[in-house]
Write a protein that holds these residues in place. Sequence first.
Motif, PDB file in Angstrom:
ATOM      1  N   GLY A   1       0.809  -1.114  -0.010  1.00 14.17           N
ATOM      2  CA  GLY A   1      -0.048  -0.006  -0.075  1.00 14.17           C
ATOM      3  C   GLY A   1       0.973   1.320   0.099  1.00 14.17           C
ATOM      4  N   PHE A   2       0.136   2.099   0.473  1.00  9.78           N
ATOM      5  CA  PHE A   2       1.018   3.351   0.507  1.00  9.78           C
ATOM      6  C   PHE A   2       0.834   4.135   1.775  1.00  9.78           C
ATOM      7  CE2 PHE A   2       3.695   5.595  -2.395  1.00  9.78           C
ATOM      8  CZ  PHE A   2       3.824   4.885  -3.381  1.00  9.78           C
ATOM      9  N   THR A   3       1.675   5.263   2.239  1.00  4.80           N
ATOM     10  CA  THR A   3       1.552   6.136   3.261  1.00  4.80           C
ATOM     11  C   THR A   3       2.267   7.268   3.153  1.00  4.80           C
ATOM     12  OG1 THR A   3       1.367   6.270   5.688  1.00  4.80           O
ATOM     13  CG2 THR A   3       3.321   5.117   4.897  1.00  4.80           C
ATOM     14  N   SER A   4       2.164   8.271   4.032  1.00  7.54           N
ATOM     15  CA  SER A   4       2.927   9.535   3.899  1.00  7.54           C
ATOM     16  C   SER A   4       4.351   9.441   4.575  1.00  7.54           C
ATOM     17  CB  SER A   4       2.178  10.452   4.694  1.00  7.54           C
ATOM     18  OG  SER A   4       2.844  11.866   4.565  1.00  7.54           O
ATOM     19  N   PHE A   5       5.297  10.097   3.698  1.00  9.18           N
ATOM     20  CA  PHE A   5       6.536  10.190   3.899  1.00  9.18           C
ATOM     21  C   PHE A   5       6.792  11.783   4.448  1.00  9.18           C
ATOM     22  CE2 PHE A   5      10.992  10.263   2.110  1.00  9.18           C
ATOM     23  CZ  PHE A   5      11.687  10.423   3.125  1.00  9.18           C
ATOM     24  N   ARG A   6       6.668  11.972   5.784  1.00 13.17           N
ATOM     25  CA  ARG A   6       6.727  13.284   6.329  1.00 13.17           C
ATOM     26  C   ARG A   6       8.315  13.425   6.751  1.00 13.17           C
ATOM     27  NH1 ARG A   6       1.291  13.191   9.924  1.00 13.17           N
ATOM     28  NH2 ARG A   6       0.073  12.941   8.486  1.00 13.17           N
ATOM     29  N   ARG A   7       8.685  12.462   7.355  1.00 14.61           N
ATOM     30  CA  ARG A   7      10.053  12.741   8.235  1.00 14.61           C
ATOM     31  C   ARG A   7      10.882  11.416   7.873  1.00 14.61           C
ATOM     32  NH1 ARG A   7      11.359  16.664  11.456  1.00 14.61           N
ATOM     33  NH2 ARG A   7      11.789  15.660  13.525  1.00 14.61           N
ATOM     34  N   GLY A   8      12.179  11.865   7.573  1.00 20.33           N
ATOM     35  CA  GLY A   8      13.114  10.892   7.288  1.00 20.33           C
ATOM     36  C   GLY A   8      13.876  10.660   8.448  1.00 20.33           C
ATOM     37  N   VAL A   9      14.262   9.572   8.579  1.00 22.53           N
ATOM     38  CA  VAL A   9      15.171   8.844   9.739  1.00 22.53           C
ATOM     39  C   VAL A   9      16.673   8.705   9.385  1.00 22.53           C
ATOM     40  CG1 VAL A   9      15.464   7.500  11.756  1.00 22.53           C
ATOM     41  CG2 VAL A   9      13.293   8.081  11.021  1.00 22.53           C
ATOM     42  N   ASP A  10      17.503   9.464   9.850  1.00 22.43           N
ATOM     43  CA  ASP A  10      18.975   9.181   9.204  1.00 22.43           C
ATOM     44  C   ASP A  10      19.554   8.206   9.951  1.00 22.43           C
ATOM     45  OD1 ASP A  10      21.617   8.956   8.416  1.00 22.43           O
ATOM     46  OD2 ASP A  10      21.790  11.282   8.302  1.00 22.43           O
ATOM     47  N   LEU A  11      19.222   6.815   9.586  1.00 21.46           N
ATOM     48  CA  LEU A  11      20.001   5.959  10.450  1.00 21.46           C
ATOM     49  C   LEU A  11      21.382   5.671  10.570  1.00 21.46           C
ATOM     50  CD1 LEU A  11      17.969   2.704   9.070  1.00 21.46           C
ATOM     51  CD2 LEU A  11      17.562   3.782  11.355  1.00 21.46           C
ATOM     52  N   ASN A  12      22.171   6.239   9.921  1.00 16.70           N
ATOM     53  CA  ASN A  12      23.609   6.289   9.950  1.00 16.70           C
ATOM     54  C   ASN A  12      24.010   7.477  11.284  1.00 16.70           C
ATOM     55  OD1 ASN A  12      24.342   4.291   8.314  1.00 16.70           O
ATOM     56  ND2 ASN A  12      24.444   5.667   6.463  1.00 16.70           N
ATOM     57  N   ARG A  13      23.298   8.471  11.083  1.00 13.89           N
ATOM     58  CA  ARG A  13      23.547   9.305  12.410  1.00 13.89           C
ATOM     59  C   ARG A  13      23.117   8.803  13.618  1.00 13.89           C
ATOM     60  NH1 ARG A  13      26.365  13.235  14.205  1.00 13.89           N
ATOM     61  NH2 ARG A  13      25.516  14.449  15.770  1.00 13.89           N
ATOM     62  N   TRP A  14      22.036   8.200  13.374  1.00 14.92           N
ATOM     63  CA  TRP A  14      21.646   7.232  14.852  1.00 14.92           C
ATOM     64  C   TRP A  14      22.686   6.617  15.284  1.00 14.92           C
ATOM     65  CZ3 TRP A  14      20.533   2.495  16.485  1.00 14.92           C
ATOM     66  CH2 TRP A  14      20.130   2.255  17.564  1.00 14.92           C
ATOM     67  N   LEU A  15      23.352   5.747  14.416  1.00 17.38           N
ATOM     68  CA  LEU A  15      24.317   4.604  14.542  1.00 17.38           C
ATOM     69  C   LEU A  15      25.583   5.212  14.998  1.00 17.38           C
ATOM     70  CD1 LEU A  15      23.823   2.170  11.478  1.00 17.38           C
ATOM     71  CD2 LEU A  15      23.354   1.770  13.806  1.00 17.38           C
ATOM     72  N   GLU A  16      25.630   6.496  14.334  1.00 17.40           N
ATOM     73  CA  GLU A  16      26.801   7.235  14.871  1.00 17.40           C
ATOM     74  C   GLU A  16      26.904   7.790  16.241  1.00 17.40           C
ATOM     75  OE1 GLU A  16      27.482  10.793  12.852  1.00 17.40           O
ATOM     76  OE2 GLU A  16      29.680  11.080  13.279  1.00 17.40           O
TER      77      GLU A  16
END
Lengths: 734, 276
Positions: free
Chosen positions: A510-525
Amino acid sequence: MRIFTMAKNFMKHPIFAHHILLSAILLIVLLPTPAWAYIGPGAGFALAGSFLAIFGALLSALSMVLFWPIRRVVRMIFRRRPPGKIRFRRVVILGLDGFDHHLAEKFIEEGKLPNLAALRDQGDFKPLRTTLPPISPVAWATFQTGVNPGKHNIFDFLTPDERTYQAKLSSVTIRTVRRRIGWGPISIPFGTKPDVQLLRKSKPFWNILSRYGVFNCIIRVPITFPPERLRGVQLSAMCVPDLRGTQGTFSHYTTRILNDSKKTGGEVHHVQRKGNTVQCELIGPRHPSHPEYAPIKLPFTVTIMGSDQVKLKINGTTHILQQGLHSDWIQVRFRVGLSTTISGVCRFLLLKTDPEFELYVTPVNIDPEKPAMAIGYPAVYPVYLAKRQGPYATLGLAEDTWALSEEVLSDEHFARQCIDIEGERESMFFDGLEKVPQGLCVCVFDGTDRMQHMFWRYLDEEHPARPADVPDTYRQVIEELYQRMDHLVGRTMAKCNDDDTLLMIVSDHGFTSFRRGVDLNRWLEENGYLVVDDARRNEEHLAGIDWSRTRAFAIGLSGIFLNISDKFEQGIVDPGKEAQRLRDEIQQKLTDLVDPGHDTRAIKRVYQATKTYRGPYKNSAPDLIVGYESGYRVAWETAMGRTSKDIFHDNRKAWSGDHCVDPTVVPGVLFCNRKIETGQVRLFDIAPTVLDIFGIPAPDYMDGSAFEIGESNDSGDTGVCENEESVGIESQVI
Amino acid sequence: MTELVVWLNTVANACAEYALAPLAFLPGWLSATLVAIVTGILMLLIFKYTSNQVSIKQVRNGIRANLLALSLFQDNISVSLRCQARVLVGACRLFLLAVVPMLVMTVPMCLLLAQMALWYQARPLHVDEEAVLTAFFADNSNEIPEVQLEAASGGEVKIGPVRVPSKHMVCWSVWAQEDGCHRLSLRIGKQTFEKEFTVGEGFARVSLRRPAWNWFDVLLHPRETPFSQDSIVRAIEIDYPSRHGWASGSGFWLIYWFVVSMVVAFCVRPWFNVNI
């Protein structure tokens, strides 16, 4: 009478008449068609051709009628018989990429999708459980093989190279190899040829059907490139490259001075206007024998004829371009030798002439009439389609989402492009329906996915990329898209209106909204799993990462990889207990991640591949798959292998809808013209179900199981709504 | 109609006088090849600009698509027969689309072939060679009048006249004596009727027949003006010897021209971007 007299006189003529008549008679008797050349070679050929076609067709028809019973008997004797009972003579599966269950349900309740409502009433409508992750290549690979990703080896669009960590396509490798000619131990290299390998494992269910003599017509199902052998015809889709070997590189020609000539998914070419003329060069493929050379260029001239019209001269042909209107597909030929050309097709779009000149050119698609590499099976099938309906988009991701994201194309231009491609696809699909009265016919329309990606901001009132003033024509753009698909379904139902056809409408997710992006590499850092050189943060493809101190990294749309020592060249994590401890730790921490800007959980669930997938390829999967909450998705930075300084980013791009979230958030749809007796249906149940319909047992390796198909609720009325007026996209958006 | 053809022949003769003049100096195979190449290309271009190229391309693609469909979808006989029917319809449409260029090209092609026939259909008489000259008289005349053939400077009457009243014709045997294009005169009372008489080696235009007042006869024999409608002499022809050769011989030049012009047209078609 007069004619007879003239002929008589003519015959009396001693030399001239004798020889001319003899020659003519000889020609008529021995070479019946060239005799028509008396009126000139051109018309001679035309007449010869038409006569040959007439004779050929008559002979062929005669031989077909004569030999058909023999062939039929031979086939009946030698074909492998399905052990079970055949329930339907034909199965038609219409794939609508990204057709969302929640939206479909809502629009049906509002009475906006009458054909789908009729199909539901006639048969059934259910949410279709999608794959983890719910991404098209993964989902469609599961659809066609009936197995989980651990058995088909596709886990994302991209996967890291185990030596360089560079992202590469997960489903296909395309390289150039030397062509060799020889005999025995002697072989001489001559030229090169593309070597395309499909990385998807397992087998599509139509291969199994083929073994039992069932005819298949498979049109644009993702992850079917390179095309595989089957009984029937197939046109490849996702991952078919453009002529440059990329997944689609558009060209933007402008007289504006720009600081950056590189855009994602395209290139900007600065051109100069001299009087009313602009000289440009279309970038083509590399020389097949000398790939080390620069790409071949095809010069073309644009002559400005007015404020909204130009004359395009390319390859010796002239075309008039109107501002804001896409040209037809134009064949372009790149010369690689004295007599060799590589042929492609592209569309031109004049954006403006004043004050600055701007021209957009689609990626140069492989010419379906003269394909530079196999894009269908048999190889003549794409040629057949091109001859039947004219040139069409062959690129895997044909709708140029990047050009809209990079603000080269406007919403209107992009919508038009999508609708045109839809038209091409429909023509192929309906031809397939006509040509396949028995067997399997599958066609996937992916414009639904692309348009929802790009226009979701007009549906979601809280989207960061939503303009302050939404143009009236785009307020209902998603709704109109669904209505257009509803009418496509209506037309399909009309063609499948018999007791022997099972029709399924399927979406991969299906589909949903993409309002916010999560920078996983920053979180890992931030959590000490990844180390990046601060000065090289903005470099793509994970270039700035210190691999000797990095234990986990993210690339692609949903996965986190551990830098395991026996998997990656610079791996530092022990594959045993240390790796498992790390997985558990990251899974735990990431699940608790909260978006401080909105005080909401960003992640619904984090999955461990080793526990989620089954099969021989599960170790190739990312170690952790992140299932985001609705509204969240991996950030653009992570997808491209960059590391930003913030974990959360507002998504302000036109690419505003997405499905790279937790699979429970975005179920697909399954409509069927028969009742489905099974409660919950999953994407990987479709393959065994189709096999079951044709009386073939599903192989043991398949994870899905056939769902039970009951009778139709049909009262005789198909309920097909023929009213086109409710489909407003043509009149409103375009 | 005959007047129109006479006028067209006048134009064609004037054009061919210069355009085909090199044929006199070139070897037969070379001149026949060159003419075929040039006409092949010219006719191709005429075809391009007089035909509906877009429709031809569409119809051709349709035919090819259906032919491919025959091999792709051969499992089902009804589908195959439908494709066959579409091929037939396409072929008929293609045939119709060729009618306009065919009509446009018929007249120039006939004129051109008639001019070429002057060069290749027969060879001139050699010195000391004989040929039969036949005069045809009107069918309505009850008896053949007294007729006398006056030898030209380049020839001499050897035998004749031999009268064949049942066929309304009189024959002579003419002996060639000197190279050149001469005129033979037929005298009936005070009236004189002339016929061209060609003697020589190599290539020269040879008029086999001075035609009757009939458009078809005039079209095929363009070199000499036809006899008037009320003339007592309908036609005069000379039985010139055949020319030998596989490219420019009497029996072959037409076939050679057909084949070469078509092959050339087919080969250069991609360069001129013509759908045929």
